[in-house]
Design a protein around this motif. Structure first.
Motif, PDB file in Angstrom:
ATOM      1  N   THR A  65       0.865  -1.182   0.000  1.00  0.00           N
ATOM      2  CA  THR A  65       0.000   0.000   0.000  1.00  0.00           C
ATOM      3  C   THR A  65       0.897   1.226   0.000  1.00  0.00           C
ATOM      4  OG1 THR A  65      -0.187   0.308   2.408  1.00  0.00           O
ATOM      5  CG2 THR A  65      -1.713  -1.248   1.363  1.00  0.00           C
ATOM      6  N   TYR A  66       0.410   2.283  -0.631  1.00  0.00           N
ATOM      7  CA  TYR A  66       1.143   3.545  -0.704  1.00  0.00           C
ATOM      8  C   TYR A  66       0.201   4.616  -0.180  1.00  0.00           C
ATOM      9  CZ  TYR A  66       4.172   7.198  -2.620  1.00  0.00           C
ATOM     10  OH  TYR A  66       4.998   8.283  -2.764  1.00  0.00           O
ATOM     11  N   GLN A  67       0.450   5.118   1.046  1.00  0.00           N
ATOM     12  CA  GLN A  67      -0.539   5.949   1.724  1.00  0.00           C
ATOM     13  C   GLN A  67       0.060   7.209   2.334  1.00  0.00           C
ATOM     14  OE1 GLN A  67      -1.954   2.072   3.919  1.00  0.00           O
ATOM     15  NE2 GLN A  67      -3.604   3.572   4.073  1.00  0.00           N
ATOM     16  N   GLU A  70      -0.421  -9.074   8.912  1.00  0.00           N
ATOM     17  CA  GLU A  70      -0.670  -9.280   7.483  1.00  0.00           C
ATOM     18  C   GLU A  70       0.638  -9.089   6.705  1.00  0.00           C
ATOM     19  OE1 GLU A  70      -3.359 -10.478   6.445  1.00  0.00           O
ATOM     20  OE2 GLU A  70      -4.755 -10.092   8.098  1.00  0.00           O
ATOM     21  N   LYS A  71       0.896  -9.984   5.793  1.00  0.00           N
ATOM     22  CA  LYS A  71       2.210 -10.020   5.143  1.00  0.00           C
ATOM     23  C   LYS A  71       2.260  -9.166   3.877  1.00  0.00           C
ATOM     24  CE  LYS A  71       3.087 -14.455   7.321  1.00  0.00           C
ATOM     25  NZ  LYS A  71       1.902 -14.287   8.212  1.00  0.00           N
ATOM     26  N   PHE A  72       2.005  -7.872   4.054  1.00  0.00           N
ATOM     27  CA  PHE A  72       2.207  -6.913   2.971  1.00  0.00           C
ATOM     28  C   PHE A  72       3.025  -5.740   3.507  1.00  0.00           C
ATOM     29  CE2 PHE A  72      -1.952  -5.592   4.753  1.00  0.00           C
ATOM     30  CZ  PHE A  72      -1.742  -4.235   4.946  1.00  0.00           C
ATOM     31  N   THR A  73       3.440  -4.870   2.617  1.00  0.00           N
ATOM     32  CA  THR A  73       4.299  -3.735   2.964  1.00  0.00           C
ATOM     33  C   THR A  73       3.534  -2.433   2.783  1.00  0.00           C
ATOM     34  OG1 THR A  73       6.307  -4.913   2.309  1.00  0.00           O
ATOM     35  CG2 THR A  73       6.412  -2.496   2.331  1.00  0.00           C
ATOM     36  N   THR A  74       3.670  -1.543   3.741  1.00  0.00           N
ATOM     37  CA  THR A  74       3.066  -0.218   3.620  1.00  0.00           C
ATOM     38  C   THR A  74       4.155   0.837   3.510  1.00  0.00           C
ATOM     39  OG1 THR A  74       0.998  -0.728   4.785  1.00  0.00           O
ATOM     40  CG2 THR A  74       1.751   1.557   4.849  1.00  0.00           C
ATOM     41  N   ILE A  75       4.034   1.671   2.488  1.00  0.00           N
ATOM     42  CA  ILE A  75       4.879   2.851   2.331  1.00  0.00           C
ATOM     43  C   ILE A  75       4.038   4.035   2.800  1.00  0.00           C
ATOM     44  CG2 ILE A  75       6.292   4.227   0.774  1.00  0.00           C
ATOM     45  CD1 ILE A  75       7.162   1.266   1.054  1.00  0.00           C
ATOM     46  N   PHE A  76       4.443   4.636   3.889  1.00  0.00           N
ATOM     47  CA  PHE A  76       3.670   5.686   4.551  1.00  0.00           C
ATOM     48  C   PHE A  76       4.361   7.031   4.343  1.00  0.00           C
ATOM     49  CE2 PHE A  76       3.058   7.823   8.891  1.00  0.00           C
ATOM     50  CZ  PHE A  76       1.906   8.472   8.511  1.00  0.00           C
ATOM     51  N   VAL A  77       3.744   7.909   3.567  1.00  0.00           N
ATOM     52  CA  VAL A  77       4.322   9.212   3.247  1.00  0.00           C
ATOM     53  C   VAL A  77       3.755  10.254   4.217  1.00  0.00           C
ATOM     54  CG1 VAL A  77       4.702  10.932   1.465  1.00  0.00           C
ATOM     55  CG2 VAL A  77       4.535   8.512   0.842  1.00  0.00           C
ATOM     56  N   ASN A  78       4.618  10.742   5.099  1.00  0.00           N
ATOM     57  CA  ASN A  78       4.206  11.678   6.151  1.00  0.00           C
ATOM     58  C   ASN A  78       4.715  13.080   5.830  1.00  0.00           C
ATOM     59  OD1 ASN A  78       3.689  13.107   8.477  1.00  0.00           O
ATOM     60  ND2 ASN A  78       4.967  11.858   9.820  1.00  0.00           N
ATOM     61  N   ASN A  79       3.788  13.953   5.376  1.00  0.00           N
ATOM     62  CA  ASN A  79       4.162  15.348   5.166  1.00  0.00           C
ATOM     63  C   ASN A  79       3.451  16.280   6.145  1.00  0.00           C
ATOM     64  OD1 ASN A  79       1.562  15.496   4.101  1.00  0.00           O
ATOM     65  ND2 ASN A  79       2.236  15.587   1.973  1.00  0.00           N
ATOM     66  N   ALA A  80       2.888  15.690   7.193  1.00  0.00           N
ATOM     67  CA  ALA A  80       2.348  16.443   8.334  1.00  0.00           C
ATOM     68  C   ALA A  80       1.173  17.354   7.986  1.00  0.00           C
ATOM     69  CB  ALA A  80       3.459  17.259   9.017  1.00  0.00           C
ATOM     70  N   ILE A  81       0.466  17.035   6.897  1.00  0.00           N
ATOM     71  CA  ILE A  81      -0.670  17.867   6.513  1.00  0.00           C
ATOM     72  C   ILE A  81      -1.523  17.121   5.485  1.00  0.00           C
ATOM     73  CG2 ILE A  81       0.257  19.064   4.464  1.00  0.00           C
ATOM     74  CD1 ILE A  81      -0.691  21.708   5.916  1.00  0.00           C
ATOM     75  N   GLU A 139       8.034   4.445   6.951  1.00  0.00           N
ATOM     76  CA  GLU A 139       7.520   5.813   6.991  1.00  0.00           C
ATOM     77  C   GLU A 139       8.546   6.737   6.342  1.00  0.00           C
ATOM     78  OE1 GLU A 139       6.340   9.289  10.279  1.00  0.00           O
ATOM     79  OE2 GLU A 139       6.488   7.186  10.892  1.00  0.00           O
ATOM     80  N   VAL A 140       8.094   7.540   5.401  1.00  0.00           N
ATOM     81  CA  VAL A 140       8.982   8.470   4.703  1.00  0.00           C
ATOM     82  C   VAL A 140       8.540   9.902   5.005  1.00  0.00           C
ATOM     83  CG1 VAL A 140      10.044   9.109   2.516  1.00  0.00           C
ATOM     84  CG2 VAL A 140       9.194   6.765   2.839  1.00  0.00           C
ATOM     85  N   LEU A 141       9.372  10.651   5.714  1.00  0.00           N
ATOM     86  CA  LEU A 141       9.073  12.062   5.952  1.00  0.00           C
ATOM     87  C   LEU A 141       9.198  12.803   4.624  1.00  0.00           C
ATOM     88  CD1 LEU A 141      10.979  12.771   9.290  1.00  0.00           C
ATOM     89  CD2 LEU A 141       8.652  11.916   8.961  1.00  0.00           C
TER      90      LEU A 141
END
Length: 249
Positions: free
Chosen positions: A90-92, A113-124, A208-210
């Motif tokens: 997931t790309y969220q 659950e055996k999947f990968t999440t890419i979490f894009v955190n731009n604080a808004i 998590e990617v800032l």
């Protein structure tokens, strides 16, 4: 003429719709390169929900699904359980994942659950106009907190990686950023490891990617990167938060 750099084969030729200075393009590149280098792109399945990355299905050269706002982990759960040998991700964004989709990501991590999440955190909230998100920093201004977020009104920003890392089903959680070449390389390493651990069936993996949002922050791309370094990293420290593969068995 020798080719010294070219677009990843994991991305399509579609022109990105993101704002100038937005980090989504870099993060897309790292995800695509990781899948290609691991030999997973041909059978990868991505899930993109509502948010700035709503059109991600146009950019990744693999099968993509569109989920309702916040529901990407639920969709990815079904996909991975029916296609256990394929790389599912997931790309969220932070508004999608940490607000309306908080229950979905917490329970997916809890179940392992055996999947990968890419979490894009731009604080808004990006796509919907710059409202305060669960990750908006104290004092940071948004359209719904024009004098800045306060503890009294909204509590403290949520550190999602640390929270998910407390759950037994979470096998890997790391926070990275893409502000410069050194950090871009670290981010790619983290993303590749998350996919490797997924395919090893270790459990839920989370990166998590800032990220910057120059448009809604009201800053130039350069100033946005500086703001991220000076304000986001102190509150959201970079590094590995949980890695079950490194634990002594």
């Amino acid at each position: 003429m020798a080719i010294v750099y070219q677009k990843s084969a994991g991305l399509t030729d579609a022109e990105l719709h993101y704002c100038p200075g937005c980090n989504h393009g870099i993060i897309h590149k790292l995800v695509a390169e990781s899948l290609v280098e691991l030999g997973l792109m041909d059978e990868a399945i991505g899930v993109c929900p509502v948010g700035c990355s709503v059109f991600a299905y146009n950019y990744f050269a693999c099968d993509m699904l569109e989920a309702a706002h916040g529901r990407a982990p639920a969709v990815a759960t079904g996909v991975k359980r029916t296609h256990p040998n394929q790389a599912v991700f997931t790309y969220q964004g932070d508004g999608d994942l940490a607000s309306i989709g908080m229950a979905e990501i917490v329970h997916a991590a809890m179940r392992g659950e055996k999947f990968t999440t890419i979490f894009v955190n731009n604080a808004i909230y990006g796509m919907t106009g710059g409202q305060m998100a669960p990750t908006t920093l104290i004092g940071q201004k948004a359209t719904t907190c024009q004098s800045g977020r306060t503890v009294e009104q909204a509590g403290m920003p949520i550190r999602v990686s640390e929270m998910l890392a407390t759950l037994d089903g979470c096998a890997y959680a790391e926070r990275v950023c893409v502000t410069d070449i050194a950090n871009i390389n670290k981010a790619k390493k983290a993303i590749k490891k998350a996919f490797e651990m997924q395919m090893n069936r270790d459990g839920f993996t989370f990166v998590e990617v800032l990220s910057t949002c120059p448009t809604n922050w009201g800053k130039t791309p350069v100033k946005a990167v500086e703001w991220l370094k000076e304000n986001m990293i102190p509150y959201y420290p970079l590094g590995v938060i949980k890695d079950k593969s490194a634990e002594v068995k």
